[in-house]
Design an enzyme around this catalytic site. Structure first.
Site: not given
Ligand SMILES: NC(=O)C1=CN([C@@H]2O[C@H](COP(=O)(O)OP(=O)(O)OC[C@H]3O[C@@H](n4cnc5c(N)ncnc54)[C@H](OP(=O)(O)O)[C@@H]3O)[C@@H](O)[C@H]2O)C=CC1
Ligand SMILES: N[C@@H](CC=O)C(=O)O
Length: 334
Positions: A189, A204
């Site tokens: 995260e 989860k």
């Molecule tokens: N990474 C993983 O393996 C997994 C993640 N998740 C969940 O998925 C979600 C996304 O995770 P992840 O992709 O890793 O996170 P990232 O930090 O990589 O990406 C977050 C994205 O959200 C955008 N963002 C943040 N705040 C806002 C807002 N207020 N309005 C619009 N856009 C916003 C950011 O914009 P910008 O790019 O412009 O900064 C960025 O594109 C989280 O809730 C995470 O817990 C679930 C399963 C697996």
């Molecule tokens: N930070 C999370 C991303 C997927 O949910 C993890 O490591 O499992």
């Protein structure tokens, strides 16, 4: 044929995985859902970071570009934390858009309210990506384990902590080197304390709890312990005893009938169903009253595994829609 118009909210690790999959797999997906797929709008926070998106897609920080566009049928949400995600998804549903989310922190708290709202507005919510990355555990429980009463769950639900514990043992590296690697791969995260202290696995587990037991345990019946204090020496020591340390999430009814849950490190031996789950993989071991023991394993984090769960939700949703349209046409012709 009317296209399916899509919006993405968030274009980080997960959002990019969804964006690329919708492009790379376009032909196959369009065949599956029976309609052309257009990505109309992407909402992000910092526009400067996103220069490489097709000119046909509106990339903006203004969420009203989604909420006020009646052409958008479905919203993929992949941002971090409860807000603004919850408020945005509520408004999307009220605007009669289907939603698909990967945001477990938000869904563990507000999932039930969103489900009720979706049913009121006659739209669908996909949330398989919230739990265990690419393992389609939500669909499995919803669709394929209807007759079984699930008695308990024990699981590895966080890819980052499992990666760290495996890498410390296999490569004999420090906690902080292993965490750096997990961050580099996009598993952790943005605030990795959520992973390390067990909050992410707890969210989860609560999503599974709502699905299986139709409630969450009282907080006083939940134990949560992270892996911050685990040393290389303790891991190597367990290895010599033939054991591995796993960060295990459990939920079920205790002998007094209370629903109790825990997320904590546990030393397990070879016979344990979670012993062989390594690296970024997750696993969910459940006991159904008819089937007995089942274990599902697969990648628990990362761009494409998580995108896979969201895209599968998308296909299920639109296959259902097409079936409903086809059957209403058939009735009309009779
Ligand atoms: N990474 C993983 O393996 C997994 C993640 N998740 C969940 O998925 C979600 C996304 O995770 P992840 O992709 O890793 O996170 P990232 O930090 O990589 O990406 C977050 C994205 O959200 C955008 N963002 C943040 N705040 C806002 C807002 N207020 N309005 C619009 N856009 C916003 C950011 O914009 P910008 O790019 O412009 O900064 C960025 O594109 C989280 O809730 C995470 O817990 C679930 C399963 C697996
Ligand atoms: N930070 C999370 C991303 C997927 O949910 C993890 O490591 O499992």
């Amino acid at each position: 044929m009317k296209p399916i118009n899509v919006a993405l909210i968030g274009l980080g690790t997960v959002g990019c995985g969804v964006y690329q999959t919708l492009h790379i797999q376009r032909q196959r997906l369009e065949k599956l859902v029976g309609a052309p797929i257009n990505i109309l709008t992407i909402i992000i926070e910092n526009p400067d970071k996103h220069q490489k998106i097709s000119a046909k897609t509106n990339v903006t920080t203004d969420v009203n570009a989604v909420l006020n566009n009646p052409e958008i049928d479905v919203v993929f949400e992949a941002i971090v934390g409860k807000e603004p995600a919850f408020s945005i998804l509520k408004e999307c549903i009220q605007a009669k858009k289907h939603v698909i989310t990967s945001n477990k922190e938000m869904f563990a708290t507000h999932g039930e309210e969103l489900k009720r709202l979706a049913s009121k507005y006659n739209v669908q919510i996909g949330y398989d990506a919230t739990t265990a990355g690419g393992i389609p555990i939500i669909q499995i429980i919803q669709q394929l384990l209807k007759a079984n009463q699930i008695q308990y769950v024990q699981a590895i639900l966080n890819g980052t902590t499992n990666y760290i514990l495996s890498a410390m043992r296999e490569k004999n590296i420090t906690f902080s080197t292993a965490l750096d690697e997990a961050q580099k791969w996009g598993y952790a995260e943005p605030d990795p304390e959520k992973d390390i202290e067990g909050f992410d696995a707890y969210y989860k587990l609560m999503i599974l709890s709502e699905l299986i037991f139709e409630k969450q345990p009282d907080l006083k019946n939940v134990k949560r312990k992270g892996i911050r204090d685990i040393t290389e020496e303790s891991i190597q020591g367990l290895q010599t005893e033939g054991k591995r340390l796993k960060h295990i999430a459990k939920i079920g009814y205790d002998a007094t009938g209370k629903l109790t849950a825990s997320v904590e490190p546990e030393a397990v031996s070879k016979e344990h169903p979670l012993y062989a789950v390594e690296g970024v993989n997750n696993a969910i071991h459940i006991k159904g009253d008819i089937v007995g023991d089942l274990t599902f394993t697969g990648p628990g984090a990362g761009s494409f595994p998580t995108a896979s769960a969201m895209i599968e939700d998308f296909c299920i949703l639109f296959k259902k829609e097409q079936t409903a349209i086809a059957s209403s046409k058939a009735h009309a012709t009779v």
